[in-house]
Scaffold this motif. Structure first.
Motif, PDB file in Angstrom:
ATOM      1  N   LYS A 505       0.837  -1.188   0.000  1.00  0.00           N
ATOM      2  CA  LYS A 505       0.000   0.000   0.000  1.00  0.00           C
ATOM      3  C   LYS A 505       0.873   1.241   0.000  1.00  0.00           C
ATOM      4  CE  LYS A 505      -2.377   1.503   3.603  1.00  0.00           C
ATOM      5  NZ  LYS A 505      -2.164   2.972   3.620  1.00  0.00           N
ATOM      6  N   SER A 506       0.402   2.304  -0.639  1.00  0.00           N
ATOM      7  CA  SER A 506       1.120   3.571  -0.724  1.00  0.00           C
ATOM      8  C   SER A 506       2.406   3.346  -1.532  1.00  0.00           C
ATOM      9  CB  SER A 506       1.381   4.132   0.670  1.00  0.00           C
ATOM     10  OG  SER A 506       1.700   5.497   0.620  1.00  0.00           O
ATOM     11  N   GLY A 509       2.303   0.015  -2.745  1.00  0.00           N
ATOM     12  CA  GLY A 509       1.481  -0.106  -3.947  1.00  0.00           C
ATOM     13  C   GLY A 509       2.255   0.303  -5.180  1.00  0.00           C
ATOM     14  N   MET A 528      -2.409  -1.375  -3.549  1.00  0.00           N
ATOM     15  CA  MET A 528      -3.329  -0.605  -2.701  1.00  0.00           C
ATOM     16  C   MET A 528      -2.863   0.844  -2.587  1.00  0.00           C
ATOM     17  SD  MET A 528      -3.941  -3.427   0.337  1.00  0.00           S
ATOM     18  CE  MET A 528      -2.254  -4.057   0.358  1.00  0.00           C
ATOM     19  N   SER A 529      -3.780   1.761  -2.859  1.00  0.00           N
ATOM     20  CA  SER A 529      -3.522   3.199  -2.695  1.00  0.00           C
ATOM     21  C   SER A 529      -2.131   3.571  -3.191  1.00  0.00           C
ATOM     22  CB  SER A 529      -3.664   3.591  -1.220  1.00  0.00           C
ATOM     23  OG  SER A 529      -4.934   3.277  -0.740  1.00  0.00           O
ATOM     24  N   GLN A 583      -8.624   0.726  -3.118  1.00  0.00           N
ATOM     25  CA  GLN A 583      -8.437   2.169  -3.035  1.00  0.00           C
ATOM     26  C   GLN A 583      -9.562   2.831  -2.257  1.00  0.00           C
ATOM     27  OE1 GLN A 583      -5.904   4.230  -4.759  1.00  0.00           O
ATOM     28  NE2 GLN A 583      -6.787   5.745  -3.365  1.00  0.00           N
TER      29      GLN A 583
END
Length: 666
Positions: A505-506, A509, A528-529, A583
């Motif tokens: 994620k972030s 991601g 993710m994101s 998201q």
């Protein structure tokens, strides 16, 4: 007889998030955060944990969120924030029991509180409504307009923040609050936000970190004012970000953590001598503070207690103010949440994949550690998880090699080869975080016969400045080969086989999306994101305009050519890896357009199976802090996606360029 972890265990976990030691050293006030499954929401209550025997006692019962406990200096009252009335407000609870009562009525939600030394008043930060059309001018008796549809005027940066949304219709200021009458008085005023503050031991001054005025308000400086708000003066100008100031008990020093460069996520500790204004860094550039709230002075003002980042772990250390001599008090292969001095000892929350979050206490030199809380007895009934710190020899990105570390998780007694999830942390100037609330799918997968690798590759914080800063301008280029090398090593050892997935994620991601366009080593991916297109992230993220130039290694100038080259968007159409995108729709850190661009391009590009899941009303932290049903859904989808797709052989990368047209065939 144990049973496997399940995603539903997130509804059982009770997490201690804040600690405050009583002045007499006999108890610790603790915020315990938990899930209300019926309401699909959270609640938190204040508990008292006795230091010497006895049973924990629940002091508040909500409803809603009770948090930020602060003992009065005389120990007679406990102040805390509660939103039980709809907006976060100060409440007082007598030490000897009784009902908590709200104190005063401020113009907006209260975000921070501290007692004055005489215990007769508090200082708080609270929101003040303003009209964005005033563009920072003072109200002069005017009241903000309240139309049905309020225009969101942006006249400075940042104008939005993840988890808060649009910010320019309010300011955050200091207030004094009488502890008996509840009468309040505003102490600061102007087009800025007070982010954190500390009160001098003599009660005469308030040091505070506040954002700058004008076009660029993402920078913050250290200021001080008299206790009545008068004579405000600026103490620092050389820092990009200044965090919570902490006065020494003798009033000589103000300790604070800060960063020098815009976009730098690594914080150092500084001391300011109040009388002279002289500032010096305490410790070297590699001494990284875990969070501003972890810094506490010793009673004699000779040293500070803090939690520092060290090689992907946390240590409780004491550092001498005079010569920065460092003493490690508590360490191990684990991380710490909140910490607080209590009596001669220190209390802290331990986080580790093999155990739930609980409060521990050690003596003055770190000896005699013992557990104070037992908030999660259900954990003992689950599959035991083994979490090891492993070392891997990997390419260093400059033609050589280096040794890096990572956490390898498996069920105790599991033997390979196992399917493997390569979980990539965010940041990238962070490290693999071990909290259960965000990573519930780790334990579930391990219970189902998987291994999880959480690697601290180049770019990770806590391993020294050079290691962290080296990734600037080389996102994906230096760290993806390290992930690949670590996975290959585990395959050679027989820990895992070809059933390997990647997720993150972030920044995690970002790297997961970068990986599917550059390698076929991963049979499934969960993005993710992400930062998917660095060029558009620069202008759409709440902090992209200053963070992205730093991450690209181009100082304040934004190099769009380099940003394009290092964006997963440029390469995603080559991918053949089945990819799930998750998201939050209200994400302002990595806005949903980042996932949407990648998803549409991957779908249009051809062969890869892809799905996009958008979570309405959720921000960047949906995975660990979103509505409980969202967290359950996301964790379940991650587990289902990787389990289904790692069983399939990986297709080769695709050349996205159109085929050449032979001469004469036009």
């Amino acid at each position: 007889m144990t049973q496997p972890f399940s995603v539903q265990d997130l509804y059982l976990h009770r997490n201690p998030t804040e600690l405050d030691g009583a002045p007499d050293g006999r108890a610790i006030a603790c915020t315990v955060h938990a899930v209300d499954r019926d309401q699909d929401d959270y609640f938190s209550c204040i508990w008292s944990l006795p230091v010497e025997g006895g049973s924990p006692r629940q002091l508040t019962r909500g409803p809603g969120l009770d948090k930020s406990p602060r003992w009065s200096p005389d120990g007679r009252q406990l102040a805390f924030l509660s939103d039980r009335g709809g907006t976060a407000a100060v409440h007082l609870l007598p030490h000897d029991g009784g009902e908590a009562g709200a104190l005063g009525s401020l113009p907006g939600a209260v975000s921070g509180l501290r007692w004055m030394p005489d215990a007769n008043a508090l200082v708080v930060t609270a929101a003040v409504p303003v009209d964005p059309d005033w563009r920072g001018a003072r109200a002069n008796g005017r009241k903000p307009k309240q139309p049905k549809v309020q225009p969101q005027v942006a006249w400075k940066l940042p104008y939005k923040s993840d988890g808060m949304g649009y910010m320019l219709a309010r300011e955050i200021h200091l207030f004094s609050l009488d502890a008996k009458s509840g009468e309040h008085r505003q102490l600061t005023d102007g087009p800025f936000d007070v982010l954190a503050f500390g009160i001098a031991p003599n009660g005469r001054h308030i040091a505070h970190a506040r954002t700058r005025e004008g076009r660029f308000a993402h920078r913050s400086d250290l200021w001080v004012c008299d206790a009545d708000g008068s004579r405000a003066r600026q103490l620092t100008t050389e820092f990009a970000t200044v965090m919570r100031p902490v006065w020494s008990p003798d009033g000589r020093w103000i300790a604070f953590s800060a960063t020098v460069e815009e976009g730098d996520a690594q914080t150092n500790l500084y001391l300011l001598e109040f009388a002279s204004g002289r500032i010096r860094r305490l410790g070297d550039a590699d001494l990284q503070v875990t969070e501003a709230e972890s810094v506490h002075w010793s009673p004699d003002s000779a040293s500070l207690l803090l939690s520092r980042q060290h090689r992907g772990r946390h240590q409780l250390v004491r550092i001498q103010a005079a010569d920065a001599r460092l003493q490690v008090l508590v360490q191990g292969d684990r991380q710490f949440g909140a910490i607080a001095p209590v009596g001669d000892g220190v209390a802290y929350v331990v986080e580790h994949p093999s155990q739930p979050s609980e409060v521990f206490l050690s003596g003055p030199d770190g000896q005699g550690e013992r557990q104070l809380s037992d908030l999660n007895p259900w954990w003992k009934e689950r599959t035991p998880i083994l979490a090891e710190v492993r070392e891997f020899e990997v390419p260093d990105g400059r033609g050589g090699s280096e040794t890096i570390e990572g956490w390898l998780l498996r069920a105790e007694g599991a033997s390979g080869p196992l399917p493997l999830l390569n979980d990539v942390h965010g940041g990238p100037a962070s490290y693999a975080l071990l909290d259960f609330d965000t990573n519930v799918y780790w334990q579930v997968l391990c219970s189902q016969g998987w291994a999880v690798l959480a690697l601290n590759a180049v770019g990770s914080a806590s391993y020294g400045r050079e290691f962290c800063d080296r990734l600037s301008g080389h996102w994906g280029e230096y760290d993806l080969p390290q992930h690949q090398a670590a996975v290959s090593r585990l395959q050679e050892e027989g820990v895992c086989d070809g059933r390997v997935a990647i997720a993150g994620k972030s920044y995690g991601g970002y790297l997961s999306a970068w990986a599917i366009g550059h390698t076929t080593q991963f049979r499934a991916a969960v993005v993710m994101s992400p930062v998917g297109n660095i060029e558009t992230h620069y202008g759409t993220s709440d902090g992209g305009y200053y963070a992205d130039p730093y991450s690209m290694g181009t100082d304040a100038r934004f190099d769009r050519t380099l940003a394009n080259e290092l964006s997963p968007m440029k390469h995603v159409e080559k991918a053949a890896t089945p990819t799930l995108f998750l998201q939050g729709c209200e994400d302002e850190r990595c806005p949903k357009c980042q996932s949407e661009e990648l998803f549409v391009s991957l779908m249009k590009g051809g062969r890869a199976q892809a799905e996009l899941v958008l979570y309405p009303q959720q921000d960047h932290h949906f995975l660990g802090q979103g509505e409980p049903s969202v967290r359950e859904d996301a964790a379940g989808r991650i587990i289902d996606w990787v389990k289904r797709h790692v069983q399939q052989a990986q297709a080769p990368l695709r050349d996205p360029r159109p085929p050449a047209i032979a001469p004469g065939c036009r």
